[in-house]
Design a protein around this motif. Structure first.
Motif, PDB file in Angstrom:
ATOM      1  N   MET A 193       0.775  -1.275  -0.030  1.00 43.43           N
ATOM      2  CA  MET A 193      -0.108   0.143  -0.061  1.00 43.43           C
ATOM      3  C   MET A 193       0.961   1.310  -0.035  1.00 43.43           C
ATOM      4  O   MET A 193       0.571   2.172  -0.783  1.00 43.43           O
ATOM      5  CB  MET A 193      -0.859   0.167   1.326  1.00 43.43           C
ATOM      6  CG  MET A 193      -2.067  -1.015   1.207  1.00 43.43           C
ATOM      7  SD  MET A 193      -3.293  -1.081   2.472  1.00 43.43           S
ATOM      8  CE  MET A 193      -3.952   0.481   2.013  1.00 43.43           C
ATOM      9  N   ALA A 194       2.048   1.284   0.666  1.00 44.56           N
ATOM     10  CA  ALA A 194       3.044   2.461   0.917  1.00 44.56           C
ATOM     11  C   ALA A 194       3.397   2.644  -0.627  1.00 44.56           C
ATOM     12  O   ALA A 194       3.559   3.873  -1.117  1.00 44.56           O
ATOM     13  CB  ALA A 194       3.965   2.281   1.602  1.00 44.56           C
ATOM     14  N   GLY A 195       3.918   1.517  -1.248  1.00 52.27           N
ATOM     15  CA  GLY A 195       4.402   1.780  -2.689  1.00 52.27           C
ATOM     16  C   GLY A 195       3.477   2.203  -3.583  1.00 52.27           C
ATOM     17  O   GLY A 195       3.837   3.040  -4.462  1.00 52.27           O
ATOM     18  N   VAL A 196       2.287   1.651  -3.515  1.00 51.39           N
ATOM     19  CA  VAL A 196       1.212   2.089  -4.671  1.00 51.39           C
ATOM     20  C   VAL A 196       0.737   3.750  -4.433  1.00 51.39           C
ATOM     21  O   VAL A 196       0.790   4.473  -5.069  1.00 51.39           O
ATOM     22  CB  VAL A 196      -0.293   1.295  -4.420  1.00 51.39           C
ATOM     23  CG1 VAL A 196      -1.272   1.860  -4.835  1.00 51.39           C
ATOM     24  CG2 VAL A 196       0.164  -0.095  -4.815  1.00 51.39           C
ATOM     25  N   GLY A 197       0.888   3.784  -2.955  1.00 49.04           N
ATOM     26  CA  GLY A 197       0.412   5.396  -2.532  1.00 49.04           C
ATOM     27  C   GLY A 197       1.299   6.368  -3.229  1.00 49.04           C
ATOM     28  O   GLY A 197       1.152   7.430  -3.487  1.00 49.04           O
ATOM     29  N   ILE A 233      -7.495   2.180  -6.491  1.00 47.95           N
ATOM     30  CA  ILE A 233      -6.888   2.256  -5.155  1.00 47.95           C
ATOM     31  C   ILE A 233      -8.157   2.030  -4.253  1.00 47.95           C
ATOM     32  O   ILE A 233      -7.729   1.493  -3.093  1.00 47.95           O
ATOM     33  CB  ILE A 233      -6.257   3.563  -5.208  1.00 47.95           C
ATOM     34  CG1 ILE A 233      -7.296   4.890  -5.365  1.00 47.95           C
ATOM     35  CG2 ILE A 233      -5.276   3.761  -6.020  1.00 47.95           C
ATOM     36  CD1 ILE A 233      -6.866   6.214  -5.224  1.00 47.95           C
ATOM     37  N   ALA A 234      -9.281   2.509  -4.405  1.00 47.94           N
ATOM     38  CA  ALA A 234     -10.326   2.035  -3.520  1.00 47.94           C
ATOM     39  C   ALA A 234     -10.560   0.647  -3.364  1.00 47.94           C
ATOM     40  O   ALA A 234     -10.709  -0.002  -2.253  1.00 47.94           O
ATOM     41  CB  ALA A 234     -11.697   2.690  -4.098  1.00 47.94           C
ATOM     42  N   VAL A 235     -10.686  -0.116  -4.485  1.00 51.25           N
ATOM     43  CA  VAL A 235     -10.739  -1.568  -4.282  1.00 51.25           C
ATOM     44  C   VAL A 235      -9.505  -2.061  -3.600  1.00 51.25           C
ATOM     45  O   VAL A 235      -9.714  -3.003  -2.674  1.00 51.25           O
ATOM     46  CB  VAL A 235     -10.896  -2.386  -5.729  1.00 51.25           C
ATOM     47  CG1 VAL A 235     -10.835  -3.740  -5.760  1.00 51.25           C
ATOM     48  CG2 VAL A 235     -12.187  -1.714  -6.231  1.00 51.25           C
ATOM     49  N   LEU A 236      -8.320  -1.610  -4.010  1.00 54.78           N
ATOM     50  CA  LEU A 236      -7.128  -2.275  -3.351  1.00 54.78           C
ATOM     51  C   LEU A 236      -7.129  -1.764  -1.715  1.00 54.78           C
ATOM     52  O   LEU A 236      -6.705  -2.889  -0.893  1.00 54.78           O
ATOM     53  CB  LEU A 236      -5.868  -1.684  -3.968  1.00 54.78           C
ATOM     54  CG  LEU A 236      -4.675  -2.063  -3.458  1.00 54.78           C
ATOM     55  CD1 LEU A 236      -3.555  -2.091  -4.380  1.00 54.78           C
ATOM     56  CD2 LEU A 236      -3.912  -1.093  -2.230  1.00 54.78           C
ATOM     57  N   ALA A 237      -7.504  -0.835  -1.425  1.00 58.95           N
ATOM     58  CA  ALA A 237      -7.681  -0.303   0.061  1.00 58.95           C
ATOM     59  C   ALA A 237      -8.729  -1.149   0.883  1.00 58.95           C
ATOM     60  O   ALA A 237      -8.584  -1.515   2.109  1.00 58.95           O
ATOM     61  CB  ALA A 237      -7.818   0.966   0.185  1.00 58.95           C
ATOM     62  N   PHE A 238      -9.847  -1.175   0.061  1.00 60.18           N
ATOM     63  CA  PHE A 238     -11.224  -1.855   0.681  1.00 60.18           C
ATOM     64  C   PHE A 238     -10.651  -3.298   1.186  1.00 60.18           C
ATOM     65  O   PHE A 238     -11.141  -3.984   2.356  1.00 60.18           O
ATOM     66  CB  PHE A 238     -12.260  -1.780  -0.040  1.00 60.18           C
ATOM     67  CG  PHE A 238     -13.680  -2.529   0.160  1.00 60.18           C
ATOM     68  CD1 PHE A 238     -14.491  -1.769   1.345  1.00 60.18           C
ATOM     69  CD2 PHE A 238     -13.814  -3.729  -0.140  1.00 60.18           C
ATOM     70  CE1 PHE A 238     -15.485  -2.478   1.910  1.00 60.18           C
ATOM     71  CE2 PHE A 238     -14.978  -4.368   0.467  1.00 60.18           C
ATOM     72  CZ  PHE A 238     -15.867  -3.679   1.208  1.00 60.18           C
ATOM     73  N   GLY A 239      -9.997  -3.894   0.128  1.00 62.72           N
ATOM     74  CA  GLY A 239      -9.776  -5.403   0.534  1.00 62.72           C
ATOM     75  C   GLY A 239      -8.782  -5.660   1.579  1.00 62.72           C
ATOM     76  O   GLY A 239      -8.809  -6.467   2.043  1.00 62.72           O
ATOM     77  N   PHE A 288       7.521  -0.971   9.526  1.00 59.77           N
ATOM     78  CA  PHE A 288       8.417  -1.405   8.720  1.00 59.77           C
ATOM     79  C   PHE A 288       7.831  -1.774   7.297  1.00 59.77           C
ATOM     80  O   PHE A 288       8.581  -1.763   6.348  1.00 59.77           O
ATOM     81  CB  PHE A 288       8.798  -2.732   9.331  1.00 59.77           C
ATOM     82  CG  PHE A 288      10.146  -2.715  10.016  1.00 59.77           C
ATOM     83  CD1 PHE A 288      11.410  -2.332   9.368  1.00 59.77           C
ATOM     84  CD2 PHE A 288      10.225  -2.881  11.408  1.00 59.77           C
ATOM     85  CE1 PHE A 288      12.596  -2.442  10.136  1.00 59.77           C
ATOM     86  CE2 PHE A 288      11.334  -2.924  12.220  1.00 59.77           C
ATOM     87  CZ  PHE A 288      12.529  -2.693  11.456  1.00 59.77           C
ATOM     88  N   GLY A 289       6.614  -2.138   7.406  1.00 59.80           N
ATOM     89  CA  GLY A 289       6.043  -2.494   5.949  1.00 59.80           C
ATOM     90  C   GLY A 289       5.845  -1.003   5.123  1.00 59.80           C
ATOM     91  O   GLY A 289       6.334  -1.011   3.871  1.00 59.80           O
ATOM     92  N   GLY A 290       5.746  -0.026   5.675  1.00 56.82           N
ATOM     93  CA  GLY A 290       5.607   1.291   4.961  1.00 56.82           C
ATOM     94  C   GLY A 290       7.039   1.782   4.506  1.00 56.82           C
ATOM     95  O   GLY A 290       7.240   2.110   3.002  1.00 56.82           O
ATOM     96  N   SER A 291       7.903   1.559   5.270  1.00 59.39           N
ATOM     97  CA  SER A 291       9.284   1.829   5.015  1.00 59.39           C
ATOM     98  C   SER A 291       9.871   1.101   4.074  1.00 59.39           C
ATOM     99  O   SER A 291      10.409   1.634   3.130  1.00 59.39           O
ATOM    100  CB  SER A 291      10.090   1.918   6.211  1.00 59.39           C
ATOM    101  OG  SER A 291       9.869   2.602   7.235  1.00 59.39           O
ATOM    102  N   LEU A 292       9.621  -0.205   4.076  1.00 60.02           N
ATOM    103  CA  LEU A 292      10.076  -1.053   2.856  1.00 60.02           C
ATOM    104  C   LEU A 292       9.205  -0.885   1.680  1.00 60.02           C
ATOM    105  O   LEU A 292       9.803  -0.977   0.378  1.00 60.02           O
ATOM    106  CB  LEU A 292       9.652  -2.649   3.525  1.00 60.02           C
ATOM    107  CG  LEU A 292      10.689  -3.139   4.467  1.00 60.02           C
ATOM    108  CD1 LEU A 292      10.014  -4.629   4.871  1.00 60.02           C
ATOM    109  CD2 LEU A 292      12.087  -3.394   3.860  1.00 60.02           C
ATOM    110  N   GLY A 293       7.880  -0.283   1.591  1.00 61.86           N
ATOM    111  CA  GLY A 293       7.374  -0.049   0.507  1.00 61.86           C
ATOM    112  C   GLY A 293       7.884   1.121  -0.352  1.00 61.86           C
ATOM    113  O   GLY A 293       8.009   1.047  -1.380  1.00 61.86           O
ATOM    114  N   LEU A 294       8.210   2.053   0.609  1.00 64.15           N
ATOM    115  CA  LEU A 294       8.576   3.333  -0.066  1.00 64.15           C
ATOM    116  C   LEU A 294      10.272   3.050  -0.725  1.00 64.15           C
ATOM    117  O   LEU A 294      10.497   3.805  -1.654  1.00 64.15           O
ATOM    118  CB  LEU A 294       8.803   4.506   0.919  1.00 64.15           C
ATOM    119  CG  LEU A 294       7.358   4.910   1.465  1.00 64.15           C
ATOM    120  CD1 LEU A 294       7.581   5.776   2.552  1.00 64.15           C
ATOM    121  CD2 LEU A 294       6.459   5.705   0.457  1.00 64.15           C
TER     122      LEU A 294
END
Length: 531
Positions: A276-280, A359-365, A399-405
């Motif tokens: 999600m961080a990478g997509v964002g 992005i709405a579907v990805l986030a909703f899931g 960690f997940g957010g940092s790894l995504g970025l």
């Protein structure tokens, strides 16, 4: 009476959760304004942005365990008071260094909030359904705040100076600090020991170095320093783990990973945060750099992602009435994979509706994972370790957010350069170069850069789809063991909570026999009030 007080307490906890999330994302929009006013350099801007998150990531483990030992309400109210004071100081900072230091201190205060709030929710709601609904509301506030933050910042910056962005969280923190003493119950472990300073130092150094190394990989031209930082951080992490396995009362109880549901869900939280961080990151740049929208318009167009997670978390408890928790989580992750695939067909302004749907579907899931998964992590442990488990969940998210970025940002950069054919290293560089070129050459430069960045978005969406699909399989494979004792980790720990621990708000006395075997005790009101 006790149920009403619990929901009143949750209402109080929703305010700081919502506004702190708004404060974190609002800074992104305020950064150009405060940088111009304070004269911050590019490096100082990076530290203004990162110092808060780095300190939260580094201190959340310590604060989660500290709350278990000294009292969760006590730690929460102390952190809220400090957050309010420091927010005022940040709003009136006179130079970049002052703001960097205050933001770091805000991170330490912020590290007390999420684990203490989650642990208190666990103690305030004893039945699985109410607790699941409460955690879903808590998660909804986080993601709704993140989505609304840039919009609030745009409004404040249009009418006030940049310091108003920091002041937005002050009223909620003051309300929490004042009313929390009367509304929230106090809990702490009866066998609380002293914190191990060596473990605290090791955890802080390991997390800071690894998160910093990951972030630097996205901006540094030379990778030697970030890689060395990552290696040192990983080495300290190994030392930390070995120390925790030897200590009788560790800072972080790594034996929790013996639980398959706990481990699988924690892994899913990390990698879902990564995707999600990478997509964002790519979508926000696409909206501004490729489609040409301003920051305010981009924030509004990007809002479906935050709101999608919010809706997903709120509907998650309803899904569990029709299906088992792992099935709901796995199904949601599969839906997120579909959202990732939709990003691969986005091309130009004509497909903007597809982008917003994607992005709405990805986030909703992902909503059921963040709501039900967090509940499983917290419910897999005995009540006196809820703060420690909550800190693991929060650390996994960071960690997940940092790894995504870091990882997806780096992968997108590689794809961009391959499609740009040497015309530019990044979309920002191409935009800057086009302003110095003639109309014809500038048009060609922008067309190439936008096509290259669109290819990066497609690859990022595909990688996110693969990650979500793989996580769906992992959670589904976990389902047989989970299904044989659906909700048992939560119900067992909750029954232990009812027999071993009672909140101070309990109006009727409980039998003394369970209390004598408890590993956690409720603090009597006169004692708690003296803190």
């Amino acid at each position: 009476m006790r149920t009403n007080r619990a929901w009143l307490g949750l209402t109080l906890l929703m305010l700081p959760t919502l506004l702190v999330a708004m404060d974190m994302t609002a800074l992104i929009l305020a950064l150009p304004h405060l940088s111009a006013d304070l004269g911050a350099s590019a490096v100082q801007q990076l530290w203004i942005s990162d110092s808060y998150g780095l300190m939260v990531a580094g201190m959340v483990i310590t604060m989660g365990t500290l709350g278990d030992r000294i009292g969760r309400r006590r730690l929460l109210l102390t952190g809220a008071s400090a957050f309010a004071v420091l927010s005022v100081v940040a709003a009136f900072s006179v130079n970049p260094l002052m703001l960097i230091v205050v933001r770091a201190l805000l991170g330490i205060a912020g590290a007390t909030l999420a684990p203490s709030t989650l642990a208190l929710i666990t103690n305030m709601f004893h039945d699985d359904r109410s607790r699941g609904r409460a955690i879903a509301i808590w998660a909804t506030c986080q993601f709704t705040g993140g989505a609304v933050g840039p919009v609030l910042a745009g409004f404040l910056l249009q009418h006030f100076w940049w310091g108003s962005v920091f002041l937005a969280a002050v009223p909620a923190m003051v309300l929490l600090a004042v009313a929390g003493r009367f509304v929230l119950p106090e809990f702490r472990g009866s066998r609380a020991g002293r914190l191990d300073p060596a473990s605290v130092g090791l955890s802080l150094a390991a997390v800071l170095l690894m998160v910093y190394g990951i972030k630097q990989l996205t901006v540094a031209h030379a990778v030697a320093v970030p890689v060395a930082t990552l290696a040192i951080g990983a080495g300290l992490g190994v030392v930390f783990v070995r120390r925790q396995l030897r200590l009788p009362a560790p800072l972080l109880d790594l034996r929790l990973f013996r639980s398959r549901p706990f481990t699988a869900v924690l892994i899913a939280l990390v990698f879902a945060g990564l995707a999600m961080a990478g997509v964002g990151l790519l979508v926000t740049q696409y909206l501004q750099g490729v489609l040409g929208h301003g920051p305010m318009a981009a924030a509004i167009l990007f809002a479906p992602m935050g709101l999608g997670v919010a809706v997903g978390t709120m509907t998650a408890p309803t899904l569990t009435r029709r299906m088992k928790q792992p099935t709901a989580i796995a199904g949601g992750l599969a839906l997120s994979a579909v959202g990732g695939l939709l990003l691969t067909v986005v091309h130009g302004a004509g497909t903007l509706p597809i982008l917003m749907i994607a992005i709405a579907v990805l986030a909703f899931g992902a909503g059921p994972l963040f709501a039900l998964g967090t509940g499983l992590v917290i419910g897999s442990v005995s009540p006196e370790r809820a703060g420690s488990a909550a800190s693991m969940s929060e650390t996994g998210n960071y960690f997940g957010g940092s790894l995504g970025l870091g990882l997806l940002g780096a992968a997108a950069a590689v794809v961009y350069r391959a499609h740009a054919h040497g015309t530019s290293d990044s979309l920002a560089a191409a935009l800057a170069a086009s302003s110095r070129q003639g109309a014809t050459q500038a048009s060609a430069t922008l067309d190439t850069a936008r096509a290259a960045f669109t290819a990066s978005l497609h690859v990022t969406g595909l990688v996110a789809a693969v990650i979500f699909a793989a996580l769906s399989v992992v959670v589904f494979v976990m389902r047989p063991a989970e299904s044989r004792s659906q909700s048992q980790p939560e119900s067992q720990s909750q029954s232990q909570s009812q027999s071993q621990s009672q909140p101070e708000s309990q109006p009727e006395p409980q039998p003394e026999e369970p209390a004598r075997t408890s590993t956690e005790t409720a603090v009597p009101e006169p004692v708690a009030a003296s803190h």
